[in-house]
Design an enzyme around this catalytic site. Structure first.
Site, PDB file in Angstrom:
ATOM      1  N   ALA A  62     -29.591 -61.555  31.540  1.00 52.29           N
ATOM      2  CA  ALA A  62     -28.565 -60.774  32.221  1.00 52.29           C
ATOM      3  C   ALA A  62     -28.524 -59.375  31.626  1.00 52.29           C
ATOM      4  O   ALA A  62     -28.946 -59.167  30.490  1.00 52.29           O
ATOM      5  CB  ALA A  62     -27.208 -61.444  32.033  1.00 52.29           C
ATOM      6  N   GLY A 101     -30.845 -65.506  31.102  1.00 46.80           N
ATOM      7  CA  GLY A 101     -30.967 -65.607  32.546  1.00 46.80           C
ATOM      8  C   GLY A 101     -32.407 -65.503  33.013  1.00 46.80           C
ATOM      9  O   GLY A 101     -32.753 -66.015  34.086  1.00 46.80           O
ATOM     10  N   GLU A 124     -28.216 -66.943  24.239  1.00 43.14           N
ATOM     11  CA  GLU A 124     -26.797 -66.665  24.500  1.00 43.14           C
ATOM     12  C   GLU A 124     -25.901 -66.957  23.303  1.00 43.14           C
ATOM     13  O   GLU A 124     -24.909 -66.272  23.081  1.00 43.14           O
ATOM     14  CB  GLU A 124     -26.315 -67.486  25.707  1.00 43.14           C
ATOM     15  CG  GLU A 124     -26.847 -66.994  27.055  1.00 43.14           C
ATOM     16  CD  GLU A 124     -28.241 -67.520  27.391  1.00 43.14           C
ATOM     17  OE1 GLU A 124     -28.936 -68.066  26.498  1.00 43.14           O
ATOM     18  OE2 GLU A 124     -28.649 -67.367  28.557  1.00 43.14           O
TER      19      GLU A 124
HETATM   20  N1  DAK Z   1     -29.323 -56.198  28.814  1.00 49.79           N
HETATM   21  C1  DAK Z   1     -29.259 -54.858  28.745  1.00 49.79           C
HETATM   22  N2  DAK Z   1     -30.092 -54.103  28.006  1.00 49.79           N
HETATM   23  C2  DAK Z   1     -31.039 -54.732  27.290  1.00 49.79           C
HETATM   24  C3  DAK Z   1     -31.165 -56.145  27.305  1.00 49.79           C
HETATM   25  C4  DAK Z   1     -30.261 -56.892  28.123  1.00 49.79           C
HETATM   26  N3  DAK Z   1     -30.343 -58.206  28.226  1.00 49.79           N
HETATM   27  N4  DAK Z   1     -32.194 -56.478  26.496  1.00 49.79           N
HETATM   28  C5  DAK Z   1     -32.680 -55.348  26.012  1.00 49.79           C
HETATM   29  N5  DAK Z   1     -31.999 -54.278  26.481  1.00 49.79           N
HETATM   30  C6  DAK Z   1     -32.253 -52.866  26.208  1.00 49.79           C
HETATM   31  C7  DAK Z   1     -31.891 -52.482  24.779  1.00 49.79           C
HETATM   32  O1  DAK Z   1     -30.520 -52.131  24.682  1.00 49.79           O
HETATM   33  C8  DAK Z   1     -32.797 -51.310  24.557  1.00 49.79           C
HETATM   34  O2  DAK Z   1     -32.227 -50.214  25.206  1.00 49.79           O
HETATM   35  P1  DAK Z   1     -32.349 -48.725  24.599  1.00 49.79           P
HETATM   36  O3  DAK Z   1     -31.672 -48.820  23.254  1.00 49.79           O
HETATM   37  O4  DAK Z   1     -33.833 -48.476  24.488  1.00 49.79           O
HETATM   38  O5  DAK Z   1     -31.627 -47.888  25.563  1.00 49.79           O
HETATM   39  C9  DAK Z   1     -34.068 -51.663  25.323  1.00 49.79           C
HETATM   40  O6  DAK Z   1     -33.652 -52.663  26.274  1.00 49.79           O
HETATM   41  C10 DAK Z   1     -35.166 -52.252  24.483  1.00 49.79           C
HETATM   42  O7  DAK Z   1     -34.618 -53.283  23.677  1.00 49.79           O
HETATM   43  P2  DAK Z   1     -35.057 -53.462  22.163  1.00 49.79           P
HETATM   44  O8  DAK Z   1     -34.969 -52.167  21.446  1.00 49.79           O
HETATM   45  O9  DAK Z   1     -34.288 -54.610  21.634  1.00 49.79           O
HETATM   46  O10 DAK Z   1     -36.604 -53.823  22.326  1.00 49.79           O
HETATM   47  P3  DAK Z   1     -37.458 -54.950  21.637  1.00 49.79           P
HETATM   48  O11 DAK Z   1     -38.789 -54.850  22.268  1.00 49.79           O
HETATM   49  O12 DAK Z   1     -37.321 -54.882  20.157  1.00 49.79           O
HETATM   50  O13 DAK Z   1     -36.789 -56.353  22.072  1.00 49.79           O
HETATM   51  C11 DAK Z   1     -35.897 -57.989  23.551  1.00 49.79           C
HETATM   52  C12 DAK Z   1     -36.764 -56.720  23.400  1.00 49.79           C
HETATM   53  C13 DAK Z   1     -35.785 -58.279  25.036  1.00 49.79           C
HETATM   54  C14 DAK Z   1     -36.594 -59.164  22.849  1.00 49.79           C
HETATM   55  C15 DAK Z   1     -34.509 -57.750  22.914  1.00 49.79           C
HETATM   56  O14 DAK Z   1     -33.997 -56.537  23.401  1.00 49.79           O
HETATM   57  C16 DAK Z   1     -33.536 -58.842  23.188  1.00 49.79           C
HETATM   58  O15 DAK Z   1     -33.496 -59.846  22.475  1.00 49.79           O
HETATM   59  N6  DAK Z   1     -32.674 -58.624  24.202  1.00 49.79           N
HETATM   60  C17 DAK Z   1     -31.515 -59.433  24.447  1.00 49.79           C
HETATM   61  C18 DAK Z   1     -31.820 -60.747  25.066  1.00 49.79           C
HETATM   62  C19 DAK Z   1     -30.528 -61.367  25.483  1.00 49.79           C
HETATM   63  O16 DAK Z   1     -29.636 -61.683  24.705  1.00 49.79           O
HETATM   64  N7  DAK Z   1     -30.355 -61.514  26.839  1.00 49.79           N
HETATM   65  C20 DAK Z   1     -29.118 -61.888  27.445  1.00 49.79           C
HETATM   66  C21 DAK Z   1     -28.840 -63.395  27.349  1.00 49.79           C
HETATM   67  S1  DAK Z   1     -27.339 -63.842  28.169  1.00 49.79           S
HETATM   68  C22 DAK Z   1     -23.707 -65.704  34.622  1.00 49.79           C
HETATM   69  C23 DAK Z   1     -24.560 -64.653  34.859  1.00 49.79           C
HETATM   70  C24 DAK Z   1     -25.595 -64.379  33.989  1.00 49.79           C
HETATM   71  C25 DAK Z   1     -25.802 -65.113  32.862  1.00 49.79           C
HETATM   72  C26 DAK Z   1     -24.951 -66.154  32.607  1.00 49.79           C
HETATM   73  C27 DAK Z   1     -23.893 -66.442  33.483  1.00 49.79           C
HETATM   74  N8  DAK Z   1     -22.581 -66.013  35.531  1.00 49.79           N
HETATM   75  C28 DAK Z   1     -22.308 -65.142  36.644  1.00 49.79           C
HETATM   76  C29 DAK Z   1     -21.752 -67.155  35.254  1.00 49.79           C
HETATM   77  C30 DAK Z   1     -26.869 -64.790  31.963  1.00 49.79           C
HETATM   78  C31 DAK Z   1     -26.688 -64.621  30.642  1.00 49.79           C
HETATM   79  C32 DAK Z   1     -27.767 -64.096  29.779  1.00 49.79           C
HETATM   80  O17 DAK Z   1     -28.889 -63.874  30.162  1.00 49.79           O
END
Ligand code: DAK
Length: 505
Positions: A62, A101, A124
């Site tokens: 997400a 997501g 998450e």
């Molecule tokens: N959202 C927004 N921006 C993100 C992002 C994300 N998920 N992931 C990365 N970015 C952005 C970072 O902020 C950074 O931005 P800048 O600082 O360059 O502006 C850029 O992408 C690059 O990130 P990194 O500097 O961290 O780059 P790396 O290559 O070191 O790492 C990475 C990439 C993807 C492994 C890392 O960024 C990471 O771990 N990201 C977070 C993963 C995460 O936690 N995803 C979200 C999980 S929660 C629902 C709807 C949806 C959902 C659930 C319910 N309902 C309607 C009920 C879904 C939930 C989720 O997905």
């Protein structure tokens, strides 16, 4: 630019997500996905669908910046429903990370193929949440709860190879990812098969349930005050108790409550803060860090020993320096004892312990710092002592070596003035215990070279720290805050408050 592209490869529709930097599932991507799935299903010439991604990531989940804001349809769970219900089979082609997501999108597809370098995870938990778009319901159905629960509990991704072994992936290929996904999609269409994850039952055995309950008990015991752990247990347990649709509704309810929890808000703030502090004003990618192949640490006390361990843990040889043999021996013994505890706990093998200790070379006298690319001083917090050490270091250290002080309060330029190379002198302030705590303040005084700061930041990351560049103010940032708090607490004590009342306040 449209973040979702649609193209055709013979009878297979290829939907390509292209939303840099990491294909997060913002509103435009979700809408584009639904639209493209609809278009593929409406097109009579299309028999199967592939979801692929441009760039380094499949989907990083997400868009975290949307959490806590008014939700914009289509909602992700509904997007996934559209994918899973698609009458034509949908195959995910995964390169890079499929997180949160992003993995949930892949789980809703009818088959998944990936490159060996792909990483699959539901992180998450690290944001104070649980998977909220079907992850807690679909992943256990696909690989069993006893494998799915630990993945969601740690939040750490698994490599593609393990995903294949566990049945999370259908194929792993080292090249031609898209061509393989197209072949798998054509195959499913040809066989008239559309394996639906939410309908899978064969992994949910009594043995799986029993193993999950043991894991759940242990997790709840260790959960502390984090509300997402009991929520995760409840959601996964529903897999054995409720039909898919009801389990999904329960998961969503738990997820939405957690999104509003202040602990999750704080962890989401930390996620963006840690990325923000990676951007150092005036120091872009053109400033190259100096190579660091060896280090020296001055002072074998609690801080010095912990800092030496940081280097050894990262595989960097380090000379540990003291003024005399006895404190040096004490320091080395303390380090060995800390590694022993890790071995007893099972977090370090005896071989790794030996390898790390072998990287630490104890030496009496500052001449031992001569060969080091970086010297970190962790001696007494007294300006006279620091200046004397840096004066001597100036004579022995090799040209271009970074000379860092672990001072927590003192003025770094005054320390640097004891040398003829202030451009190489900066602060690297570790927090106790230095081998554990992740914060590293990199103190940037006037006169220090940009590449010296870039070196300290890059090195900090290599040591597994979160380096934060701070100005040369009294107490820098961390201790400057603690100072105010301590002063206020002491005033309350003087005014007659009891210690537990101060704690409460
Ligand atoms: N959202 C927004 N921006 C993100 C992002 C994300 N998920 N992931 C990365 N970015 C952005 C970072 O902020 C950074 O931005 P800048 O600082 O360059 O502006 C850029 O992408 C690059 O990130 P990194 O500097 O961290 O780059 P790396 O290559 O070191 O790492 C990475 C990439 C993807 C492994 C890392 O960024 C990471 O771990 N990201 C977070 C993963 C995460 O936690 N995803 C979200 C999980 S929660 C629902 C709807 C949806 C959902 C659930 C319910 N309902 C309607 C009920 C879904 C939930 C989720 O997905």
């Amino acid at each position: 630019m449209n973040p979702v592209a649609f193209s055709r490869n013979a009878a297979v529709a290829v939907i390509t997500l292209d939303s840099p930097p990491v294909n997060a599932l913002g509103a435009a991507v979700r809408a584009g996905l639904v639209e493209a799935i609809g278009r593929a299903n409406a097109d009579e010439a299309v028999s199967a669908i592939v979801i692929a991604a441009a760039g380094k990531a499949f989907i990083a989940g997400a868009d975290i910046s949307e959490f806590g804001k008014p939700p914009v349809p289509p909602f992700l769970p509904d997007v996934l429903d559209t994918i899973e219900r698609s009458p034509k089979p949908v195959v995910a082609a995964i390169q890079g990370v499929a997180l949160g997501g992003g993995l949930e999108v892949a789980l809703a597809c009818h088959a998944r193929v990936a490159l060996p370098s792909a990483q699959l995870g539901l992180p998450e938990i690290k944001l104070g949440l649980i998977p909220g778009a079907g992850g807690t319901q679909r992943l256990p159905r696909l690989i069993g709860a006893a494998k799915a629960f630990p993945m969601m509990l740690s939040g750490d991704p698994i490599p593609a190879g393990r995903g294949l072994e566990w049945g999370l992936l259908d194929e792993v290929v080292s090249s031609d990812l898209l061509a393989t996904a197209i072949r798998v999609a054509e195959g499913l269409a040809g066989e008239g098969r559309r394996p639906v994850t939410s309908a899978a039952v064969d992994k949910l055995t009594e043995a799986d349930r029993a193993a999950f309950e043991v894991q759940a008990k242990d997790a709840l015991r260790k959960a502390g005050e984090m509300p997402n752990v009991p929520a995760l247990v409840e959601a996964v347990r529903n897999v054995f108790l409720l039909p898919f649709e009801e389990g999904l509704a329960a998961e969503r309810k738990l997820f939405l409550a957690l999104v509003d929890d202040p602990r999750s808000k704080a962890l989401r703030h930390v996620f963006f803060a840690e990325r923000e502090i990676a951007k150092v004003p005036g120091i872009g990618p053109e400033v190259k860090p100096r190579p660091i192949a060896s280090a020296a640490v001055i002072g074998a006390g609690t801080m010095g020993g912990g800092i030496a361990m940081c280097f050894a843990n990262a595989g960097i040889p380090v000379t540990l320096i003291e003024t005399a043999q006895a404190p040096l021996d004490n320091g080395v013994n303390r380090i060995a004892a800390i590694y022993d505890i890790s071995v007893q706990r099972g977090s370090l093998t005896p071989e790794a312990r030996a390898a790390r200790l072998a990287l630490i070379k104890p030496v009496v006298g500052l001449a031992g710092a001569a060969g080091a690319d970086i010297v970190v001083e962790a001696a007494f917090e007294e300006m006279g002592v620091k200046q004397q050490i840096f004066g001597e270091l100036d004579k022995v250290a090799k040209p271009g070596a970074i000379l860092a002080s672990n001072t927590s309060y003192l003025d770094v330029p005054t320390i640097a003035a004891a040398t003829k190379r202030p451009q190489d002198v900066l602060g690297m302030h570790f927090f106790s215990p230095a081998n554990v705590m992740k914060l590293l303040e990199v103190v940037r005084p006037k006169g220090v070279a940009d590449d010296a700061i870039a070196t300290a930041v890059a090195l900090g990351r290599k040591l597994g720290k979160v380096p934060v560049v701070v100005g040369n103010g009294f107490g820098f940032v961390g201790n400057r805050m603690l100072e105010q708090r301590t002063r206020a607490a002491e005033r309350l004590l003087v005014a007659g408050a009891l210690p537990y009342e101060v704690d409460q306040a």
